[in-house]
Write an enzyme that holds these catalytic residues in place. Structure first.
Site, PDB file in Angstrom:
ATOM      1  CG  HIS A 166      -2.029  -1.014   1.093  1.00  0.00           C
ATOM      2  ND1 HIS A 166      -3.324  -0.671   0.806  1.00  0.00           N
ATOM      3  CD2 HIS A 166      -2.014  -2.368   1.188  1.00  0.00           C
ATOM      4  CE1 HIS A 166      -4.066  -1.767   0.746  1.00  0.00           C
ATOM      5  NE2 HIS A 166      -3.290  -2.806   0.979  1.00  0.00           N
ATOM      6  CG  ASP A 374       0.078   9.251   0.619  1.00  0.00           C
ATOM      7  OD1 ASP A 374       0.009   8.070   1.001  1.00  0.00           O
ATOM      8  OD2 ASP A 374      -0.613  10.171   1.079  1.00  0.00           O
TER       9      ASP A 374
HETATM   10  C1  GDG Z   1      -2.155   3.913   3.185  1.00  0.00           C
HETATM   11  C2  GDG Z   1      -1.130   4.551   2.264  1.00  0.00           C
HETATM   12  C3  GDG Z   1      -2.788   4.419   0.399  1.00  0.00           C
HETATM   13  C4  GDG Z   1      -8.567  10.118   7.757  1.00  0.00           C
HETATM   14  N1  GDG Z   1      -8.966  10.811   8.832  1.00  0.00           N
HETATM   15  C5  GDG Z   1     -10.179  10.365   9.179  1.00  0.00           C
HETATM   16  C6  GDG Z   1     -10.520   9.351   8.285  1.00  0.00           C
HETATM   17  N2  GDG Z   1      -9.520   9.211   7.413  1.00  0.00           N
HETATM   18  C7  GDG Z   1      -9.547   8.281   6.296  1.00  0.00           C
HETATM   19  C8  GDG Z   1      -9.556   8.998   4.962  1.00  0.00           C
HETATM   20  C9  GDG Z   1      -9.051   7.906   4.045  1.00  0.00           C
HETATM   21  C10 GDG Z   1      -8.079   7.159   4.940  1.00  0.00           C
HETATM   22  O1  GDG Z   1      -8.407   7.462   6.285  1.00  0.00           O
HETATM   23  C11 GDG Z   1      -6.640   7.583   4.684  1.00  0.00           C
HETATM   24  O2  GDG Z   1      -6.210   6.973   3.522  1.00  0.00           O
HETATM   25  P1  GDG Z   1      -4.972   7.481   2.686  1.00  0.00           P
HETATM   26  O3  GDG Z   1      -4.918   6.705   1.435  1.00  0.00           O
HETATM   27  O4  GDG Z   1      -5.160   8.947   2.438  1.00  0.00           O
HETATM   28  O5  GDG Z   1      -3.668   7.324   3.596  1.00  0.00           O
HETATM   29  P2  GDG Z   1      -3.011   6.188   4.589  1.00  0.00           P
HETATM   30  O6  GDG Z   1      -3.792   6.050   5.823  1.00  0.00           O
HETATM   31  O7  GDG Z   1      -1.608   6.601   4.794  1.00  0.00           O
HETATM   32  O8  GDG Z   1      -3.091   4.823   3.751  1.00  0.00           O
HETATM   33  C12 GDG Z   1      -1.835   5.337   1.158  1.00  0.00           C
HETATM   34  C13 GDG Z   1      -3.673   3.652   1.339  1.00  0.00           C
HETATM   35  O9  GDG Z   1      -2.943   2.994   2.368  1.00  0.00           O
HETATM   36  C14 GDG Z   1      -4.519   2.616   0.607  1.00  0.00           C
HETATM   37  O10 GDG Z   1      -3.740   1.730  -0.093  1.00  0.00           O
HETATM   38  O11 GDG Z   1      -3.602   5.207  -0.446  1.00  0.00           O
HETATM   39  O12 GDG Z   1      -0.893   5.878   0.269  1.00  0.00           O
HETATM   40  O13 GDG Z   1      -0.242   5.388   2.992  1.00  0.00           O
HETATM   41  O14 GDG Z   1     -10.073   7.047   3.669  1.00  0.00           O
HETATM   42  O15 GDG Z   1     -10.834   9.470   4.659  1.00  0.00           O
HETATM   43  N3  GDG Z   1     -11.680   8.675   8.336  1.00  0.00           N
HETATM   44  C15 GDG Z   1     -12.554   9.011   9.323  1.00  0.00           C
HETATM   45  N4  GDG Z   1     -12.268   9.985  10.246  1.00  0.00           N
HETATM   46  C16 GDG Z   1     -11.110  10.691  10.203  1.00  0.00           C
HETATM   47  O16 GDG Z   1     -10.888  11.575  11.036  1.00  0.00           O
HETATM   48  N5  GDG Z   1     -13.725   8.359   9.397  1.00  0.00           N
END
Ligand code: GDG
Length: 470
Positions: A166, A374
């Site tokens: 990821h 990322d």
């Molecule tokens: C890893 C990789 C890759 C965030 N704050 C809240 C909340 N979130 C949710 C977001 C989004 C998720 O968490 C974060 O996903 P990301 O993809 O932006 O980043 P990582 O957590 O670092 O994820 C990344 C991913 O895995 C998938 O393969 O894209 O590059 O680092 O969905 O909305 N959700 C809620 N409350 C919050 O305060 N409910």
């Protein structure tokens, strides 16, 4: 032909066994973290088994716990406090996470971390083994579990095993700085299929495999390294676009009132949502917003930045440091520019329910996503999915997010260049409706094509087709 459930015509449904560090709670909507969100969307629909750590730390972890939620059987395991410290906080999040995000300066390598990492991977293999059937398809996720296939093979597993990373895969020169890099990559060779987020990550892996590990590769993504043959490809992860758009359109009363208030004041909102992590570029994001206010006094009181950043991995020192830095920066910017009726930065450190997040994205005019590095970044996709098609907001996106490879109609910025970010924020706030609509149309088509289901079926169909060396 095989449909999305993995059914052969006239045949049986192949069971999917997903293994990841944490088992996501499919009942909860406050799930933070891209893996949990992306995978939950995909697995909830297809069904199968999901195996991983329960999130509990116990001196005597006991037997795995089995739960049935909808079409998914969840099997979860507790960890001992020592395993948690060495495997999770140690090797996974103080070595691999910074290393794979190009942050050698933050790597804290210790032999006991590596020992714990190996130990927990062995424990995972032992614990999941009794639940496996000979014709299962096994799909292992992320950097916590790189050696798992090797451990399962050692215990006689002949099933097809796929792996999805990821997070980014670093360039060979960077990876070479990890004391055990050869072992780590050799562990990956035990999988039948390795999935990466982007072509850039796949390219880094291919270079390492060819140059450092003597592998031979072919155009179609097949690799041969010693007696191992496997495939590697990019499968960009996506979200369930319709579900998220639907959630966004059901604005909560609170969000609607806040939006109305801003409309009356002629005030626009820039939104950022990220786990509190140094890879997300938050300090420079705050500075860029500060630079925007400094350069354009005419927009004072006409714009706010809403940043939602629930804490994560707080026991790791570099995470505590970033938290402190952000509190300081937001305080400094607010005290410099605020007025009795305007707070420029609203910085929320609590976890916000997913429905409310969706509504907040829709009520915002700019999505500000500026990671320094990322794997993909699902927030960028969520922001686009949440927009009104008639009056959409603008996405400002870092060139170093995996998502930038596909989402080229966003305003692409360099997250190390504060002026560049500030000017693109300004441009986003001024963008004419026609241009916003044109960009939105292209972006939504792109994320719809590469959604959660396309990611899942793309990976699993490819895994089914890999010819195993028996
Ligand atoms: C890893 C990789 C890759 C965030 N704050 C809240 C909340 N979130 C949710 C977001 C989004 C998720 O968490 C974060 O996903 P990301 O993809 O932006 O980043 P990582 O957590 O670092 O994820 C990344 C991913 O895995 C998938 O393969 O894209 O590059 O680092 O969905 O909305 N959700 C809620 N409350 C919050 O305060 N409910």
């Amino acid at each position: 032909m095989r449909n999305s459930e993995g059914t052969n015509p006239g045949g049986h449904v192949k069971r999917l066994v997903v293994i990841s560090n944490r088992v996501a709670d499919l009942r909860k909507t406050t799930q933070t973290g891209g893996l949990a969100v992306g995978l939950a969307d995909a697995v909830r629909e297809r069904g199968g088994v999901w195996f991983g750590w329960s999130g509990r730390k116990l001196k005597e972890p006991g037997e795995p716990k089995v739960d049935r939620i909808g079409k998914v059987t969840q099997i979860s395991l507790a960890l001992t406090p020592d395993d948690y410290a060495a495997y999770y906080l140690g090797y996974a999040n103080s070595v691999l996470w910074p290393l794979f995000h190009y942050r050698l300066d933050l790597v804290n390598f210790r032999q006991e971390f590596l020992d714990g990492y190996r130990r927990v991977n062995e424990k995972f293999a032992e614990a999941v083994l009794p639940f496996l059937r000979p014709d299962d398809t096994i799909w292992v996720h992320d950097y916590h579990l790189i050696p798992l296939a090797a451990e399962l093979r050692r215990r006689g597993c002949r099933q097809r095993i796929g792996f999805f990373l990821h997070i980014p895969f670093p360039p060979p020169d960077l990876l070479a700085a990890a004391p055990d890099n050869e072992w780590l990559v050799a562990c990956l060779f035990e999988y039948d299929l390795i999935g990466f987020q982007t072509e850039a990550d796949l390219g880094n892996f291919r270079r390492y495999a060819e140059e450092q590990a003597g592998a031979t590769t072919r155009e179609d993504g097949s690799f041969k390294a010693g007696e191992h043959s496997f495939r590697a490809r990019a499968f960009p992860i996506g979200i369930d676009v319709d579900q998220f758009a639907e959630m966004a359109s059901r604005a909560s009363e609170e969000v609607a009132i806040d939006e109305l208030r801003r409309k009356i004041l002629g005030r626009r909102q820039i939104i950022g949502v990220d786990r509190l992590d140094y890879s997300k570029g938050l300090p420079d994001r705050f500075k860029a917003f500060g630079r925007l206010l400094e350069r354009h006094p005419e927009i004072h009181k006409k714009v706010t930045l809403l940043q939602i950043s629930p804490s994560s991995r707080q026991e790791v020192q570099s995470y505590a440091d970033i938290k402190e830095e952000l509190a300081r920066l937001s305080g400094a910017i607010n005290s410099r520019f605020a007025d009795f009726n305007w707070t420029p930065i609203r910085y929320i450190q609590r976890n916000v329910p997913r429905e409310k997040l969706a509504a907040l994205f829709r009520a915002s005019q700019v999505g500000f996503v500026t990671p320094l590095r990322d794997g993909m970044n699902l927030v960028a996709k969520e922001f686009v999915a949440a927009q009104h098609m008639e009056d959409p907001g603008v996405l400002v996106l870092s060139q170093f997010a995996g998502a930038a490879e596909e989402m080229t109609e966003a305003l692409i910025v360099n997250p190390y260049d504060i002026d560049d970010m500030a000017e693109n924020l300004f441009r986003a706030l001024q963008m004419p409706l026609k241009e916003r609509q044109r960009r939105q149309k292209a972006l939504i088509a792109r994320i719809r094509k590469q959604d959660a289901r396309a990611w899942l079926t793309g990976f699993l169909d490819t895994l089914e087709k890999v010819r195993r060396a028996e």
